[in-house]
Design a protein around this motif. Sequence first.
Motif, PDB file in Angstrom:
ATOM      1  N   MET B   1       0.834  -1.237  -0.057  1.00 20.35           N
ATOM      2  CA  MET B   1      -0.005   0.058   0.141  1.00 20.35           C
ATOM      3  C   MET B   1       0.967   1.124   0.138  1.00 20.35           C
ATOM      4  N   LYS B   2       0.414   2.090  -0.926  1.00 16.52           N
ATOM      5  CA  LYS B   2       1.160   3.287  -0.811  1.00 16.52           C
ATOM      6  C   LYS B   2       1.172   4.131   0.556  1.00 16.52           C
ATOM      7  N   LYS B   3       2.047   4.720   0.893  1.00 11.71           N
ATOM      8  CA  LYS B   3       2.247   5.429   2.213  1.00 11.71           C
ATOM      9  C   LYS B   3       1.328   6.802   1.999  1.00 11.71           C
ATOM     10  N   PHE B   4       0.539   7.165   2.841  1.00 10.22           N
ATOM     11  CA  PHE B   4      -0.067   8.581   2.814  1.00 10.22           C
ATOM     12  C   PHE B   4       0.795   9.610   3.079  1.00 10.22           C
ATOM     13  N   GLU B   5       0.622  10.541   2.115  1.00  7.59           N
ATOM     14  CA  GLU B   5       1.580  11.664   2.187  1.00  7.59           C
ATOM     15  C   GLU B   5       0.840  13.023   2.368  1.00  7.59           C
ATOM     16  N   LEU B   6       1.062  13.377   3.651  1.00  7.16           N
ATOM     17  CA  LEU B   6       0.340  14.737   4.064  1.00  7.16           C
ATOM     18  C   LEU B   6       0.750  15.796   3.131  1.00  7.16           C
ATOM     19  N   SER B   7       1.856  16.033   2.799  1.00 11.09           N
ATOM     20  CA  SER B   7       2.286  17.155   2.088  1.00 11.09           C
ATOM     21  C   SER B   7       1.864  17.346   0.974  1.00 11.09           C
ATOM     22  N   LYS B   8       1.543  16.299  -0.148  1.00 13.84           N
ATOM     23  CA  LYS B   8       1.052  16.154  -1.232  1.00 13.84           C
ATOM     24  C   LYS B   8      -0.401  16.786  -1.137  1.00 13.84           C
ATOM     25  N   LEU B   9      -1.340  16.479  -0.331  1.00 15.25           N
ATOM     26  CA  LEU B   9      -2.614  16.748   0.137  1.00 15.25           C
ATOM     27  C   LEU B   9      -2.897  18.120   0.647  1.00 15.25           C
ATOM     28  N   LEU B  10      -1.885  18.504   1.492  1.00 15.93           N
ATOM     29  CA  LEU B  10      -1.909  19.634   2.162  1.00 15.93           C
ATOM     30  C   LEU B  10      -2.563  20.832   1.558  1.00 15.93           C
ATOM     31  N   SER B  11      -2.259  21.250   0.322  1.00 13.45           N
ATOM     32  CA  SER B  11      -2.791  22.416  -0.039  1.00 13.45           C
ATOM     33  C   SER B  11      -4.142  22.193  -0.571  1.00 13.45           C
ATOM     34  N   ILE B  12      -4.785  21.050  -0.757  1.00  5.62           N
ATOM     35  CA  ILE B  12      -6.107  20.852  -1.079  1.00  5.62           C
ATOM     36  C   ILE B  12      -6.839  20.806   0.039  1.00  5.62           C
ATOM     37  N   ILE B  13      -6.310  20.075   1.157  1.00  2.74           N
ATOM     38  CA  ILE B  13      -7.129  19.999   2.481  1.00  2.74           C
ATOM     39  C   ILE B  13      -7.055  21.659   3.059  1.00  2.74           C
ATOM     40  N   MET B  14      -6.147  22.352   2.818  1.00  6.00           N
ATOM     41  CA  MET B  14      -6.025  23.840   3.406  1.00  6.00           C
ATOM     42  C   MET B  14      -7.194  24.385   2.580  1.00  6.00           C
ATOM     43  N   LEU B  15      -7.428  24.268   1.238  1.00  6.63           N
ATOM     44  CA  LEU B  15      -8.514  24.740   0.330  1.00  6.63           C
ATOM     45  C   LEU B  15      -9.902  24.756   0.874  1.00  6.63           C
ATOM     46  N   VAL B  16      -9.780  23.246   1.055  1.00  9.15           N
ATOM     47  CA  VAL B  16     -11.351  22.713   1.244  1.00  9.15           C
ATOM     48  C   VAL B  16     -11.698  23.598   2.772  1.00  9.15           C
ATOM     49  N   VAL B  17     -10.937  23.366   3.881  1.00  7.11           N
ATOM     50  CA  VAL B  17     -11.082  23.890   4.892  1.00  7.11           C
ATOM     51  C   VAL B  17     -11.689  25.527   4.846  1.00  7.11           C
ATOM     52  N   LEU B  18     -10.529  26.380   3.771  1.00  7.20           N
ATOM     53  CA  LEU B  18     -10.785  27.501   3.936  1.00  7.20           C
ATOM     54  C   LEU B  18     -12.155  27.968   3.162  1.00  7.20           C
ATOM     55  N   ILE B  19     -12.642  27.190   2.305  1.00  9.32           N
ATOM     56  CA  ILE B  19     -14.047  27.379   1.700  1.00  9.32           C
ATOM     57  C   ILE B  19     -14.922  27.068   2.588  1.00  9.32           C
ATOM     58  N   LEU B  20     -15.018  26.033   3.207  1.00 13.99           N
ATOM     59  CA  LEU B  20     -15.885  25.572   4.484  1.00 13.99           C
ATOM     60  C   LEU B  20     -16.133  26.712   5.491  1.00 13.99           C
ATOM     61  N   LEU B  21     -14.959  27.003   5.908  1.00 14.99           N
ATOM     62  CA  LEU B  21     -14.865  28.152   6.956  1.00 14.99           C
ATOM     63  C   LEU B  21     -15.385  29.587   6.443  1.00 14.99           C
ATOM     64  N   GLY B  22     -15.019  29.898   5.271  1.00 17.76           N
ATOM     65  CA  GLY B  22     -15.458  31.012   4.431  1.00 17.76           C
ATOM     66  C   GLY B  22     -17.036  31.150   4.500  1.00 17.76           C
ATOM     67  N   SER B  23     -17.595  29.915   3.956  1.00 11.79           N
ATOM     68  CA  SER B  23     -19.196  29.808   3.869  1.00 11.79           C
ATOM     69  C   SER B  23     -19.772  29.879   5.138  1.00 11.79           C
ATOM     70  N   GLN B  24     -19.210  29.436   6.381  1.00  3.91           N
ATOM     71  CA  GLN B  24     -19.680  29.823   7.711  1.00  3.91           C
ATOM     72  C   GLN B  24     -19.651  31.149   8.098  1.00  3.91           C
ATOM     73  N   LEU B  25     -18.456  31.776   7.725  1.00  3.33           N
ATOM     74  CA  LEU B  25     -18.184  33.006   8.256  1.00  3.33           C
ATOM     75  C   LEU B  25     -18.883  34.203   7.688  1.00  3.33           C
ATOM     76  N   SER B  26     -19.129  33.966   6.408  1.00  2.00           N
ATOM     77  CA  SER B  26     -19.874  35.164   5.817  1.00  2.00           C
ATOM     78  C   SER B  26     -20.867  34.591   4.453  1.00  2.00           C
ATOM     79  N   ASP B  27     -21.926  35.236   4.567  1.00  2.00           N
ATOM     80  CA  ASP B  27     -23.021  34.804   3.606  1.00  2.00           C
ATOM     81  C   ASP B  27     -22.511  35.311   2.236  1.00  2.00           C
ATOM     82  N   SER B  28     -21.815  36.253   2.037  1.00  2.00           N
ATOM     83  CA  SER B  28     -21.667  36.696   0.690  1.00  2.00           C
ATOM     84  C   SER B  28     -20.450  35.964   0.201  1.00  2.00           C
ATOM     85  N   PHE B  29     -19.731  35.240   1.070  1.00  2.00           N
ATOM     86  CA  PHE B  29     -18.319  34.512   0.329  1.00  2.00           C
ATOM     87  C   PHE B  29     -18.813  33.501  -0.732  1.00  2.00           C
ATOM     88  N   LEU B  30     -19.630  32.733  -0.690  1.00  2.00           N
ATOM     89  CA  LEU B  30     -19.916  31.639  -1.738  1.00  2.00           C
ATOM     90  C   LEU B  30     -20.780  31.918  -2.596  1.00  2.00           C
TER      91      LEU B  30
END
Lengths: 345, 318
Positions: B1-30
């Motif tokens: 099994m291929k080892k999970f590499e956090l660094s490869k997915l890090l930026s995507i995870i950040m992007l997803v978290v930011l979009i979720l965070l943004g939609s919660q914080l501000s109505d006009s964000f999404l």
Amino acid sequence: MALQKNTFIKDKLILGIKEYMNELSIAALIVLITCISPLLSSVFLAGDNLLNLLRQTSYTAIAAMGMYFVILIGGIDLSIGATIQVVGMVSIMMLTSGYSTVTTIVCVVLIGLVIGLVNGVLVTFGKLQPFVVTLVTKSIMDGIVLVTTDGASISGKVPESFVKIGTEYIGIFPVPVVITMIVFGITFILMSRTTYGRRLFVTGSNKVASYNSGTNVRLIQISAYILCALLATISGVLTVARIGAFQPSTTHGGATGMELNAIAAAVIGGASLSGGKGSVIGALFGALLYGVLSNLFPLIGVNSYLQQLIQGVIIIVAVIAAGRNSSSSKIKLRKSNGGSHEYST
Amino acid sequence: MKKFELSKLLSIIMLVVLILLGSQLSDSFLSVRNFSNIIQYSVETALISIGMALVLIIGGIDLSVGSVLAFSTVVSAKLALAGVNTAVILIVTIVIGFTVGAINGLLITKTKVEAFMATLGTMMVMRACTFLFTGGGPLTGSIKTSFQQIIKGKFLNVQYGIFYVIIMFVLAGIILSRTRFGRHVYAVGGGEETAKLFGVQVDKVKIAVYIISGILAALAGMIIAARIGIGEPRSGYGYEMIAITVCVVGGVSMTGGKGTVTGTFIGLMVISIIKNLMNLMNIDTNAQPIVNGIIILIVALIISREMLGKRKSLVKQI
């Protein structure tokens, strides 16, 4: 016997001249500029102006000597400009709210220590590039200064004893100049006469060799960052003590502050960004050359932007020149010199 | 099994978290409007980040981008104020970027100066040139609308900036992954000696990459001039830091040889969304460097931890 001793001294002299070729050529350049300066400006050689020049140079010189340590071990510290800002801001804030001069200085020295420690630990244990780490700490500290002050200057009643650090004279010399000379003396002895200095040098030229010979490479690297931050702190205290108020730099963001002058001075003085080269005298002379030029240019009517341009060109030329004559002869000389020194003692 | 590499997915995870965070914080964000604004205002950063990514991949660094941007801003503003045709301004801008990039490249390859010092020098020189050009203050006046249209204009009701970003990233992606030049760039970054042995003309590749970085920075400067309508000599301070942040977040390695255009795009989105969120939440703009600094530090630490795990056999202590 006498003949032998004579040739020995002669050899040592030649070695010394070769070893310090770069430093000597900067010194010669400074002397040359000073000699032709009366033709360009009558004010330059006046006693007042020379003392003023020395005072202006001392801030850069202290920072440049600190930068030299970091560059020597193959690192770089872009955060010293921001460190100077933070130190200036904190000391004026503490002094105006009634703390004594001694408490304030102890406090800012501790701050400097922590900044250096953070930089050093992130570089060594965090395995990050010095450039990234110090750019980040710079950016964070710049942000802190701007958020705290909102870009406005801080002033108020500052104790007499603090202002004296920046404005008093010891003999005919301003206090900052005397402090620069003391710092130079200490760092010079540190580099030329102590094991610690040798270890810094070896770590800079070859980390693996240094590690194999029993040096704690990480500790040496961290100590260089701490030294650099501490000297920046001194420079920061002297700068605010001169004015007695704090004015945040407007050119935030990007490497546009004291760090550039300090790097320029160290590099003009023969330090190489790949580490293991240069000397404290070189950094001091580099700062002096920089100071002489920035003092002379306005006197002969050079526009300050043109001055920046010339300084940028000087850096490029200095780096190219350093690359040309560095064909490892200097390192060999230094090593053989160090070896003979050990045998003779 | 291929080892999970956090660094490869890090930026995507950040992007997803930011979009979720943004939609919660501000109505006009999404909203489409907000997102098209985010991209419209990230054109300059996008251009510089693509150039910086290339430079970082070959194992170099370009600190001069902010100053090149400033110089081309004031020059193109001056020309636009004089009523010069936009096509001519474009050519002049490209010439500026080409020249500075070529100087950087030649200094680094022919005189063996470290990239850091060479570009630091050109950074100071170009900033000084900028101020000399304007005499200190900004260049103001009435700029032709046809020049301002290059960024303010719309096509099919979509702002031009969005097209620029898409075109630039697609082009850069094709060049890096589908052409010989792109493979050579990676080869040089992976190891100069090896690349040389395999017949890559290392010096030419390096010079070309610095020229590309210079031209992209100069184009960004022209766009800034069109956007703000004046020639501000103080523009572009700290852009090298922003571009490096984008690249590092996007997984481009500072030691060379690694990085993708897709990663850079995700990095750009992460940084732009953070900026947008801070604006929506009325956070002091002065605090933005602090946030950017902390992000770059965390990402760089995570990546370097993983790199360390991969090469346990090497001397770890040093």
